[in-house]
Structure formats: C-alpha cells, structure tokens
Design a protein around this motif. Structure first.
Motif, PDB file in Angstrom:
ATOM      1  N   ILE B   2       0.850  -1.189   0.000  1.00 11.95           N
ATOM      2  CA  ILE B   2       0.000   0.000   0.000  1.00 11.95           C
ATOM      3  C   ILE B   2       0.894   1.251   0.000  1.00 11.95           C
ATOM      4  O   ILE B   2       1.512   1.575   1.008  1.00 11.95           O
ATOM      5  N   GLY B   3       0.965   1.911  -1.145  1.00 13.19           N
ATOM      6  CA  GLY B   3       1.789   3.115  -1.267  1.00 13.19           C
ATOM      7  C   GLY B   3       3.244   2.807  -1.037  1.00 13.19           C
ATOM      8  O   GLY B   3       3.637   1.640  -0.952  1.00 13.19           O
ATOM      9  N   THR B   4       4.080   3.793  -0.921  1.00  8.60           N
ATOM     10  CA  THR B   4       5.471   3.542  -0.550  1.00  8.60           C
ATOM     11  C   THR B   4       5.709   4.136   0.818  1.00  8.60           C
ATOM     12  O   THR B   4       5.565   5.336   1.038  1.00  8.60           O
ATOM     13  N   ARG B   5       6.050   3.238   1.726  1.00  3.61           N
ATOM     14  CA  ARG B   5       6.332   3.629   3.096  1.00  3.61           C
ATOM     15  C   ARG B   5       7.749   4.198   3.157  1.00  3.61           C
ATOM     16  O   ARG B   5       8.659   3.709   2.505  1.00  3.61           O
ATOM     17  N   GLN B   6       7.948   5.247   3.939  1.00  4.06           N
ATOM     18  CA  GLN B   6       9.304   5.787   4.108  1.00  4.06           C
ATOM     19  C   GLN B   6      10.049   5.083   5.239  1.00  4.06           C
ATOM     20  O   GLN B   6      11.268   5.088   5.258  1.00  4.06           O
ATOM     21  N   ARG B   7       9.287   4.530   6.170  1.00  5.76           N
ATOM     22  CA  ARG B   7       9.933   3.905   7.325  1.00  5.76           C
ATOM     23  C   ARG B   7       9.407   2.488   7.490  1.00  5.76           C
ATOM     24  O   ARG B   7       8.320   2.158   7.023  1.00  5.76           O
ATOM     25  N   PHE B   8      10.195   1.675   8.184  1.00  5.34           N
ATOM     26  CA  PHE B   8       9.719   0.344   8.555  1.00  5.34           C
ATOM     27  C   PHE B   8       8.586   0.503   9.562  1.00  5.34           C
ATOM     28  O   PHE B   8       8.503   1.522  10.261  1.00  5.34           O
ATOM     29  N   THR B   9       7.728  -0.508   9.648  1.00  4.96           N
ATOM     30  CA  THR B   9       6.624  -0.440  10.617  1.00  4.96           C
ATOM     31  C   THR B   9       7.207  -0.476  12.030  1.00  4.96           C
ATOM     32  O   THR B   9       8.316  -0.973  12.248  1.00  4.96           O
ATOM     33  N   PRO B  10       6.461   0.046  13.002  1.00  2.95           N
ATOM     34  CA  PRO B  10       6.961   0.037  14.394  1.00  2.95           C
ATOM     35  C   PRO B  10       7.332  -1.377  14.853  1.00  2.95           C
ATOM     36  O   PRO B  10       8.337  -1.561  15.534  1.00  2.95           O
ATOM     37  N   LEU B  11       6.550  -2.372  14.450  1.00  2.00           N
ATOM     38  CA  LEU B  11       6.868  -3.745  14.852  1.00  2.00           C
ATOM     39  C   LEU B  11       8.219  -4.155  14.267  1.00  2.00           C
ATOM     40  O   LEU B  11       9.042  -4.778  14.951  1.00  2.00           O
ATOM     41  N   GLN B  12       8.446  -3.792  13.012  1.00  2.00           N
ATOM     42  CA  GLN B  12       9.725  -4.149  12.383  1.00  2.00           C
ATOM     43  C   GLN B  12      10.892  -3.449  13.070  1.00  2.00           C
ATOM     44  O   GLN B  12      11.949  -4.030  13.267  1.00  2.00           O
ATOM     45  N   ARG B  13      10.670  -2.181  13.443  1.00  2.00           N
ATOM     46  CA  ARG B  13      11.758  -1.456  14.112  1.00  2.00           C
ATOM     47  C   ARG B  13      12.021  -2.046  15.494  1.00  2.00           C
ATOM     48  O   ARG B  13      13.161  -2.217  15.896  1.00  2.00           O
ATOM     49  N   LEU B  14      10.942  -2.397  16.175  1.00  2.00           N
ATOM     50  CA  LEU B  14      11.109  -3.000  17.506  1.00  2.00           C
ATOM     51  C   LEU B  14      11.906  -4.305  17.380  1.00  2.00           C
ATOM     52  O   LEU B  14      12.872  -4.541  18.117  1.00  2.00           O
ATOM     53  N   LEU B  15      11.497  -5.152  16.426  1.00  2.00           N
ATOM     54  CA  LEU B  15      12.190  -6.434  16.239  1.00  2.00           C
ATOM     55  C   LEU B  15      13.657  -6.198  15.889  1.00  2.00           C
ATOM     56  O   LEU B  15      14.547  -6.865  16.406  1.00  2.00           O
ATOM     57  N   HIS B  16      13.900  -5.228  14.997  1.00  2.00           N
ATOM     58  CA  HIS B  16      15.274  -4.956  14.578  1.00  2.00           C
ATOM     59  C   HIS B  16      16.166  -4.594  15.753  1.00  2.00           C
ATOM     60  O   HIS B  16      17.237  -5.170  15.949  1.00  2.00           O
ATOM     61  N   TRP B  17      15.727  -3.652  16.569  1.00  2.00           N
ATOM     62  CA  TRP B  17      16.607  -3.182  17.648  1.00  2.00           C
ATOM     63  C   TRP B  17      16.725  -4.198  18.778  1.00  2.00           C
ATOM     64  O   TRP B  17      17.793  -4.365  19.369  1.00  2.00           O
ATOM     65  N   LEU B  18      15.628  -4.901  19.039  1.00  2.00           N
ATOM     66  CA  LEU B  18      15.685  -5.965  20.051  1.00  2.00           C
ATOM     67  C   LEU B  18      16.666  -7.053  19.606  1.00  2.00           C
ATOM     68  O   LEU B  18      17.533  -7.501  20.369  1.00  2.00           O
ATOM     69  N   MET B  19      16.551  -7.435  18.350  1.00  2.00           N
ATOM     70  CA  MET B  19      17.436  -8.492  17.853  1.00  2.00           C
ATOM     71  C   MET B  19      18.870  -8.015  17.736  1.00  2.00           C
ATOM     72  O   MET B  19      19.813  -8.790  17.920  1.00  2.00           O
ATOM     73  N   ALA B  20      19.051  -6.729  17.438  1.00  2.00           N
ATOM     74  CA  ALA B  20      20.410  -6.178  17.356  1.00  2.00           C
ATOM     75  C   ALA B  20      21.120  -6.398  18.690  1.00  2.00           C
ATOM     76  O   ALA B  20      22.264  -6.862  18.744  1.00  2.00           O
ATOM     77  N   LEU B  21      20.389  -6.080  19.775  1.00  2.00           N
ATOM     78  CA  LEU B  21      20.967  -6.274  21.109  1.00  2.00           C
ATOM     79  C   LEU B  21      21.277  -7.754  21.356  1.00  2.00           C
ATOM     80  O   LEU B  21      22.359  -8.118  21.820  1.00  2.00           O
ATOM     81  N   CYS B  22      20.284  -8.598  21.045  1.00  2.00           N
ATOM     82  CA  CYS B  22      20.453 -10.038  21.296  1.00  2.00           C
ATOM     83  C   CYS B  22      21.640 -10.594  20.510  1.00  2.00           C
ATOM     84  O   CYS B  22      22.452 -11.354  21.046  1.00  2.00           O
ATOM     85  N   ILE B  23      21.733 -10.221  19.243  1.00  2.00           N
ATOM     86  CA  ILE B  23      22.756 -10.820  18.383  1.00  2.00           C
ATOM     87  C   ILE B  23      24.146 -10.346  18.793  1.00  2.00           C
ATOM     88  O   ILE B  23      25.095 -11.133  18.857  1.00  2.00           O
ATOM     89  N   LEU B  24      24.264  -9.044  19.100  1.00  2.00           N
ATOM     90  CA  LEU B  24      25.571  -8.560  19.548  1.00  2.00           C
ATOM     91  C   LEU B  24      25.976  -9.269  20.837  1.00  2.00           C
ATOM     92  O   LEU B  24      27.104  -9.749  20.986  1.00  2.00           O
ATOM     93  N   ALA B  25      25.017  -9.358  21.782  1.00  2.00           N
ATOM     94  CA  ALA B  25      25.315 -10.045  23.040  1.00  2.00           C
ATOM     95  C   ALA B  25      25.731 -11.483  22.742  1.00  2.00           C
ATOM     96  O   ALA B  25      26.707 -12.004  23.289  1.00  2.00           O
ATOM     97  N   MET B  26      25.009 -12.114  21.855  1.00  3.62           N
ATOM     98  CA  MET B  26      25.249 -13.513  21.505  1.00  3.62           C
ATOM     99  C   MET B  26      26.655 -13.731  20.954  1.00  3.62           C
ATOM    100  O   MET B  26      27.346 -14.682  21.327  1.00  3.62           O
ATOM    101  N   LEU B  27      27.056 -12.833  20.041  1.00  2.00           N
ATOM    102  CA  LEU B  27      28.376 -12.994  19.420  1.00  2.00           C
ATOM    103  C   LEU B  27      29.486 -12.801  20.452  1.00  2.00           C
ATOM    104  O   LEU B  27      30.472 -13.538  20.478  1.00  2.00           O
ATOM    105  N   PHE B  28      29.299 -11.815  21.322  1.00  6.77           N
ATOM    106  CA  PHE B  28      30.316 -11.582  22.354  1.00  6.77           C
ATOM    107  C   PHE B  28      30.341 -12.738  23.360  1.00  6.77           C
ATOM    108  O   PHE B  28      31.398 -13.191  23.785  1.00  6.77           O
TER     109      PHE B  28
END
Lengths: 336, 187
Positions: B2-28
């Motif tokens: 539907i149209g062209t979105r400029q930003r990811f949906t809030p759910l996608q952003r939440l998942l992205h940043w939550l997973m960013a933390l998890c993955i960095l922690a995981m690798l370390f």
C-alpha cells in the motif's frame, strides 16, 4: 572518522572478548595443549584419560537420595547407565600398570529426558586446589627444568597429600575393585527447596585385593581391560553410590581437601555394570562425560573445577570428533 | 504494497533493535565462552543456548513480518553496487539469524548433549548422534560466527554512512524514534 572509530572499537571489543588481546587468559586451548603427552597429541582420542573401555548397565536407585535432591534419578527405580573405565593418562597406549589414577565416566538417563553425567577418579582428593594450579602442574611436570616440580610443590603445598596417597594407597588388579570419587562438590536441591552441598563416590562391591605395580606390569599392557571384560562376562559388577553432605564451613570450593570422615553420608543406589564393549566402536566413545551436565535438582557449587572441566572437555570433544579417521571405528586387527 | 512507506513499521523497528541487542550479546558471549575455563564459562553457555533459540524465534517472526510488510525502497540515487551490497548483506543477515541457532542446536544434537534451555526445560535432538555431523556443524557454527560479526560491522558502517554522510533517509527508516531530518530526507 566517527564511523571508523565505532567499527574499530566494536572489532577491538570483540577481539578482547575472544581473548586475543589477553595472552595470559587460561583458555581451554592452552589447557589441552598442556595435556599433550610426550608421545604426541592423541589424535581421535580424549585429550586426557585417553585410554578407556565402554560399559553399559543400570543405576538402581533405592529412593534414599530423594531426601537430598528432587532429581528423578534418585526416585526408587532402575535407570539406564552408560560409562567408561579409563586411565588418568593422556597417552592412549599407556600400559595399564604404569598409570596411578584410574577413572570412570558415567551417564545416567532418566525418563524425564534428563541426564546426570559425571567423571570420577580413584584418588580421594584432587592434587591441586584450582584449575590454574592444575595448568601450572601440567607445565611443571612437562618442564625440562629439573627443579620445576620442586618449585611447584613449594607454591602449592596441597599436592603433598596427593603424593602421600600415590605412595601409600594400594593398587588393585581390577577396575571392579576400585573406588571412584567425584571429588568436586555440587549443590543438591530437595523437594522442599532446601540445598545440600555434596560430593559423591562409587564404592566397589568387589573386595579390593592389593597387588604391587611390579606384579601388575607382568600382566600385560591391557590387563585391566581384559580383566574387566572377562569379569563382567562372568556376572554383573556393582558399586554403591554414596553421597556425602558437607557441614557448614567445609571446603566446598577446593577438591584438594577431603571433608572430615564423620560427615553425613547417604547410600542412594547401586551402579550395576552389565556389559563391556571396546571403546573403538562402543557407545561411550562419542559421549563427553561433562560434569556440568546435571538434571534439575543438582547444580554446580562454588567449586571452580566443573566449569573448567566442561570447557576443556568440550574442546577435547570438538578436536577428537574431527579426528575420527585417526581412530577408526573398526579395528583391522581385532583382539581375541 | 500500500503506497510507498518511508519507514519500517513500528513492529519491524522493535524487532530490529531488540534483535540487534540479542545478536551482539550472543556474538560476544560466544567468543567469550570458548576462551575461558572460569566459572563464568557455564554462565555464558547457559545464556547462549536460550538466547540462541530466542533469536531463532524472533528471526522467524521477523521474516514473516518482512514478507508481509516489505521494506521502504532504497533511495533512487543510490549507486547500483551499493544497492546490490544492501540487498545481499540483508540476505546474509537473515540466513545467519536463522541458520546460526539451527547449526548450534544441530551441533549439540549430533554430540548427544542434552539441549537445556532452562532448568528442566529441554529441546529434543534434531539430528542423530554423529561425529562427522558434529564436526561439520561445529566448524560452520564457529566460522560463521566471525562472518556474522563481520557482516554486522559492515551493516553498522553502512547505516552510519547513510546517516552521517549521505543523509538519505535510509537510517531513519529503521531509526528507533523519528529523527529530526526525516522530512527533509524524503524524496
């Protein structure tokens, strides 16, 4: 520039975590290297306690252990057991009569899907108090410096007790006559959530007959494996599992210190060894008897060894499973 | 879409940043745990396993959300090689997010270790015991961890490049909160 700093900082932090910037950190790789015997890396074999033979059987719990731990393994009943008798040497070809320390790896599985793994030895205490000291002991005993061991003993006087055991304790002619001690302490949680710090031992039902190492040497390089195979063929062999409970203040973090004799002990069941199989193609071969694999109702204590052993055993496992070609599963020359 | 979105949906952003933390922690945690024999080894391992499964679950949810909602288009003036790099690196990230936990789980299964998430909570083995499989999966898990970290660094560098140098709205599309120049960056 900011981007470079952030990326560089991230990479540096990663390198630090990996230990690449901390050459003094005691890593499992270093410990495994230090275990390498003069005969060379035992490719395809465990990096220590390299020579062994598999057994299968059952653990028959008498129910008494439920007073100490809620683990299902203590509920009255029979649970399958898999294990390995072994020699405390990193040389997979060591003649049996030349190795002072004998061990037993044990895995007991329960219907709830949990496992209790343990690796025990026949001395009543460990030679040193910490994993770091054990590493230094390995370095000292491999050192070309003739005074290395003297210096080590001066810095780690606890090894004196082990030396005394080494000289005075009788040798036996059979794994079935040896007592195997867990040495490390663990914490059991009972059904009322009360905690008990414990150690455990397996006491042989067979009466130990002392034999001098000189006489044992005459029995051939693999007499222990041959003897246990024949003995078990003639009938199952038993050990009573005894759990010893620490009093407050007992040295729970130091396996080089035995607890006083008068501590409460609970006989929790009997290990019955029913069948022996060569390790080469046997069921214990690719099992890591990692002492941190515990059912719920048991956990590690302040004793630092189970963590260190788990870390080093995993390294050893990862190495040897990648070297299976150096230790083929079927022997071309099968022993009679 | 539907149209062209400029930003990811809030759910996608939440998942992205939550997973960013998890993955960095995981690798370390991963590189840290295999380099120590101290008691923290067991603590790190006991975090590594449930966190890995959590990342697997989150990654699968994220993949479904991505397939449903898509992603904002990349700026039209982005050079083709950078577009290609963006697309390929995101495929790599998705493959690693889903693949690494599966490799770890499979590796433990092939070694006949019980796969313990929490006290008393076990996962079933997903592979039979096999020294050959264990070696293969262990090597893959180990070396891909470094690849994963390298791709993450590349991803962060590219994000900062979009945010600080190009200022083209790509970073804002995934920024946790709207940034001041979002409007200016559009089109």
């Amino acid at each position: 520039v900011l981007i470079a700093v952030i990326i560089g900082g991230g990479a540096a932090a990663f390198a630090y975590s990996a230990g690449w910037l901390s050459p003094q950190r005691l890593t499992p790789d270093k410990m495994v290297d230090a275990l390498t015997p003069p005969t060379g890396e035992p490719l395809g074999h465990r990096r220590n306690h390299a020579k062994g033979i598999c057994f299968t059987g059952v653990f028959e719990a008498n129910g008494a252990g439920t007073a100490l731990s809620q683990a299902q393994v203590f509920t009255r009943g029979q649970y399958p057991a898999l294990g390995r008798f072994n020699l405390g040497s990193a040389d997979p070809n060591a003649p049996d009569a030349t190795v002072r320390v004998r061990g037993m790896g044990l895995r007991i599985s329960t219907p709830d899907g949990q496992e209790w793994r343990s690796a025990m030895v026949n001395p009543p205490f460990f030679p040193v108090a910490t994993p770091q000291a054990f590493y230094e002991l390995l370095l000292a005993s491999a050192s070309k410096d003739p005074d290395a061991m003297k210096k080590f003993a001066a810095a780690h006087p606890e090894i004196g007790a082990f030396g005394a055991w080494d000289k005075s304790a009788p040798w036996t002619g059979s794994y079935a006559e040896d007592r195997f001690n867990g040495l490390n302490s663990f914490v059991f949680t009972d059904s009322s959530d009360a905690e008990h710090t414990v150690r455990w031992s397996l006491l042989p039902a067979a009466r130990p007959v002392p034999v001098s190492p000189e006489d044992l040497a005459k029995r051939g390089p693999d007499f222990l494996e041959q003897e246990i195979t024949e003995r078990v063929r003639g009938g199952p062999q038993r050990w009573t599992m005894v759990v010893t409970v620490a009093n407050p203040g007992d040295p729970t973090a130091d396996p080089s210190k035995a607890w006083p004799e008068d501590r409460r002990t609970v006989e929790v069941g009997t290990l019955i060894v029913q069948q022996i199989e060569p390790e080469r193609g046997g069921p214990c071969r690719d099992i890591n008897f990692d002492p941190s694999v515990l059912p719920s109702g048991m956990r590690t204590s302040d004793d630092p060894f189970p963590a260190a052993r788990s870390s080093v055993y995993a390294k050893s496992y990862d190495l040897r499973t990648g070297e299976a070609k150096d230790y083929p599963r079927t022997a071309l020359d099968t022993k009679p | 879409m539907i149209g062209t979105r400029q930003r990811f949906t809030p759910l996608q952003r939440l998942l992205h940043w939550l997973m960013a933390l998890c993955i960095l922690a995981m690798l370390f945690i991963g590189v840290g745990m295999v380099s120590t024999v101290k008691p923290k080894y067991l603590t790190l391992v006991s975090i590594h396993k449930p966190l890995g499964i959590a990342i697997l679950v989150l990654a699968l949810i994220r993949l479904a959300v991505r397939l449903r909602y898509g992603a904002p288009p990349l700026p039209a003036d982005l050079p083709e090689p950078m577009k290609l790099a963006a697309v390929l690196s995101h495929y790599a990230l998705y493959i690693l997010m889903i693949g690494m936990p599966l490799l770890g789980w499979g590796m433990l299964s092939a070694a006949a270790y019980p796969v313990v998430l929490f006290a008393g909570v076990h996962l079933p083995a997903i592979l039979p015991q096999s020294d050959r499989l264990h070696t293969l999966l262990w090597n893959a898990h180990f070396y891909l961890a470094f690849v994963f970290f390298a791709v993450v660094l590349l991803h962060v560098a590219a994000a900062l490049f979009h945010a600080l140098v190009r200022r083209d709205g790509v970073f804002d599309a995934m920024a946790p909160v709207p940034t001041h120049n979002e409007v200016a960056a559009a089109e």
